[in-house]
Design a protein around this motif. Structure first.
Motif, PDB file in Angstrom:
ATOM      1  N   LEU A 191       0.933  -0.783   0.261  1.00 31.70           N
ATOM      2  CA  LEU A 191       0.031   0.209  -0.347  1.00 31.70           C
ATOM      3  C   LEU A 191       0.793   1.444  -0.597  1.00 31.70           C
ATOM      4  O   LEU A 191       1.843   1.308   1.166  1.00 31.70           O
ATOM      5  N   ALA A 192       1.041   2.531  -1.141  1.00 24.71           N
ATOM      6  CA  ALA A 192       0.985   3.738  -0.984  1.00 24.71           C
ATOM      7  C   ALA A 192       0.801   4.702  -0.822  1.00 24.71           C
ATOM      8  O   ALA A 192      -0.368   4.652  -2.020  1.00 24.71           O
ATOM      9  N   GLY A 193       1.413   5.876  -0.708  1.00 24.66           N
ATOM     10  CA  GLY A 193       0.353   7.182  -0.764  1.00 24.66           C
ATOM     11  C   GLY A 193       1.441   7.853  -1.853  1.00 24.66           C
ATOM     12  O   GLY A 193       3.075   7.602  -1.639  1.00 24.66           O
ATOM     13  N   VAL A 194       1.380   8.335  -2.466  1.00 28.34           N
ATOM     14  CA  VAL A 194       2.113   8.701  -3.711  1.00 28.34           C
ATOM     15  C   VAL A 194       2.127   9.693  -4.234  1.00 28.34           C
ATOM     16  O   VAL A 194       0.380  10.641  -4.536  1.00 28.34           O
ATOM     17  N   TRP A 195       2.995  10.716  -4.889  1.00 23.88           N
ATOM     18  CA  TRP A 195       2.800  11.739  -5.562  1.00 23.88           C
ATOM     19  C   TRP A 195       3.315  11.669  -6.769  1.00 23.88           C
ATOM     20  O   TRP A 195       4.021  11.275  -7.274  1.00 23.88           O
ATOM     21  N   GLY A 196       2.476  12.482  -8.381  1.00 21.40           N
ATOM     22  CA  GLY A 196       3.219  11.872  -9.152  1.00 21.40           C
ATOM     23  C   GLY A 196       2.745  12.681 -10.836  1.00 21.40           C
ATOM     24  O   GLY A 196       1.633  13.515 -10.263  1.00 21.40           O
ATOM     25  N   LEU A 197       3.327  12.387 -11.455  1.00 24.10           N
ATOM     26  CA  LEU A 197       2.854  13.398 -12.763  1.00 24.10           C
ATOM     27  C   LEU A 197       2.785  12.292 -13.899  1.00 24.10           C
ATOM     28  O   LEU A 197       3.771  10.805 -14.563  1.00 24.10           O
ATOM     29  N   GLN A 198       1.512  12.637 -15.639  1.00 22.75           N
ATOM     30  CA  GLN A 198       1.807  12.102 -16.261  1.00 22.75           C
ATOM     31  C   GLN A 198       1.610  12.793 -17.242  1.00 22.75           C
ATOM     32  O   GLN A 198       0.826  13.918 -17.287  1.00 22.75           O
ATOM     33  N   ARG A 199       2.062  12.649 -18.248  1.00 26.85           N
ATOM     34  CA  ARG A 199       2.666  13.290 -19.125  1.00 26.85           C
ATOM     35  C   ARG A 199       2.670  12.485 -20.650  1.00 26.85           C
ATOM     36  O   ARG A 199       3.356  10.872 -20.228  1.00 26.85           O
ATOM     37  N   ASN A 200       1.690  13.467 -21.960  1.00 29.97           N
ATOM     38  CA  ASN A 200       2.190  12.249 -22.942  1.00 29.97           C
ATOM     39  C   ASN A 200       3.425  12.628 -23.658  1.00 29.97           C
ATOM     40  O   ASN A 200       3.988  14.201 -23.623  1.00 29.97           O
ATOM     41  N   LEU A 201       4.091  11.888 -24.619  1.00 29.14           N
ATOM     42  CA  LEU A 201       5.311  12.572 -25.489  1.00 29.14           C
ATOM     43  C   LEU A 201       5.138  12.176 -26.491  1.00 29.14           C
ATOM     44  O   LEU A 201       6.200  12.539 -27.407  1.00 29.14           O
ATOM     45  N   ASP A 202       4.198  11.593 -26.843  1.00 26.96           N
ATOM     46  CA  ASP A 202       3.561  11.407 -28.631  1.00 26.96           C
ATOM     47  C   ASP A 202       1.820  11.362 -28.284  1.00 26.96           C
ATOM     48  O   ASP A 202       1.531  10.955 -26.960  1.00 26.96           O
ATOM     49  N   SER A 203       1.738  10.937 -29.631  1.00 25.39           N
ATOM     50  CA  SER A 203      -0.001  10.563 -29.868  1.00 25.39           C
ATOM     51  C   SER A 203      -0.013   9.112 -28.589  1.00 25.39           C
ATOM     52  O   SER A 203      -1.513   8.921 -28.115  1.00 25.39           O
ATOM     53  N   ASN A 204       1.043   8.131 -28.664  1.00 22.39           N
ATOM     54  CA  ASN A 204       0.323   6.869 -27.816  1.00 22.39           C
ATOM     55  C   ASN A 204       1.566   6.297 -26.753  1.00 22.39           C
ATOM     56  O   ASN A 204       1.352   6.167 -26.634  1.00 22.39           O
ATOM     57  N   PHE A 205       2.430   7.572 -26.951  1.00 19.24           N
ATOM     58  CA  PHE A 205       4.166   7.132 -25.886  1.00 19.24           C
ATOM     59  C   PHE A 205       3.302   7.995 -24.119  1.00 19.24           C
ATOM     60  O   PHE A 205       2.754   9.110 -24.449  1.00 19.24           O
TER      61      PHE A 205
END
Length: 183
Positions: free
Chosen positions: A134-148
């Motif tokens: 079990l983990a509490g996290v801070w994060g980010l998600q970014r698109n690099l391309d149309s599918n990555f």
């Protein structure tokens, strides 16, 4: 202005407005992900305007708890099932400022759960048991391309080994990439 031009202009304006609105809402994403500690098949889908859920199944190093610390063994692997709830707190602000929100690009706070089954290639060593993380996290998600996608998260986790009745607190850190198979 004749009727033909009015209809054409209306269709163009409606199309632009509709496509702009689509980019500002969360998407469902089926993907294959690889990071520092796992290879998985994931499905991220919205459960509200700012929340997504991401169940996954994959292969990861087996966990062992020794002297109050969690150790990963890249020599022994285990199958896992996991789920993550993410609150994408920057998604609406990014959309309002005109920043890229494709493929759910945003910063988030998350709660990760993962159940690792015992090591499947562990014939001689039996010190790798079934574990729950079990983990509490801070994060980010970014698109690099149309599918990555690029994903980074950091936080604090707790792991429990059910076979050996041991537990430990550990730093949760992840850097990975995903390929989106379908939207």
């Amino acid at each position: 202005m004749n009727l033909k031009k009015l209809v054409s202009a209306s269709v163009v304006l409606f199309s632009v407005a509709f496509s702009f609105g689509q980019e500002q809402s969360l998407q469902s994403l089926g993907k294959v992900s690889a990071n520092l500690t796992s290879l998985s098949i994931d499905y991220q889908f919205p459960i509200s305007e700012s929340w997504v859920m991401e169940p996954k199944v994959g292969i990861a190093p087996a966990h062992q708890i020794s002297d109050g610390k969690m150790e990963l063994s890249y020599k022994y692997n285990s199958i896992f099932v996991a789920n993550e709830f993410r609150y994408l707190y920057s998604f609406a602000k990014r959309a309002k400022l005109g920043r890229d929100t494709k493929l759910n690009s945003a910063s988030y706070l998350g709660l990760k759960t993962r159940y690792n089954f015992g090591a499947f290639n562990n014939e001689r060593n039996t010190s790798y048991g079934n574990t729950l993380n079990l983990a509490g996290v801070w994060g980010l998600q970014r698109n690099l391309d149309s599918n990555f996608l690029f994903n980074f998260h950091a936080g604090l986790g707790w792991v429990r080994d059910f076979d050996f009745k041991k537990s430990a607190v550990y730093p949760e850190l992840g850097i990975g990439f995903s390929y989106v198979l379908f939207k």
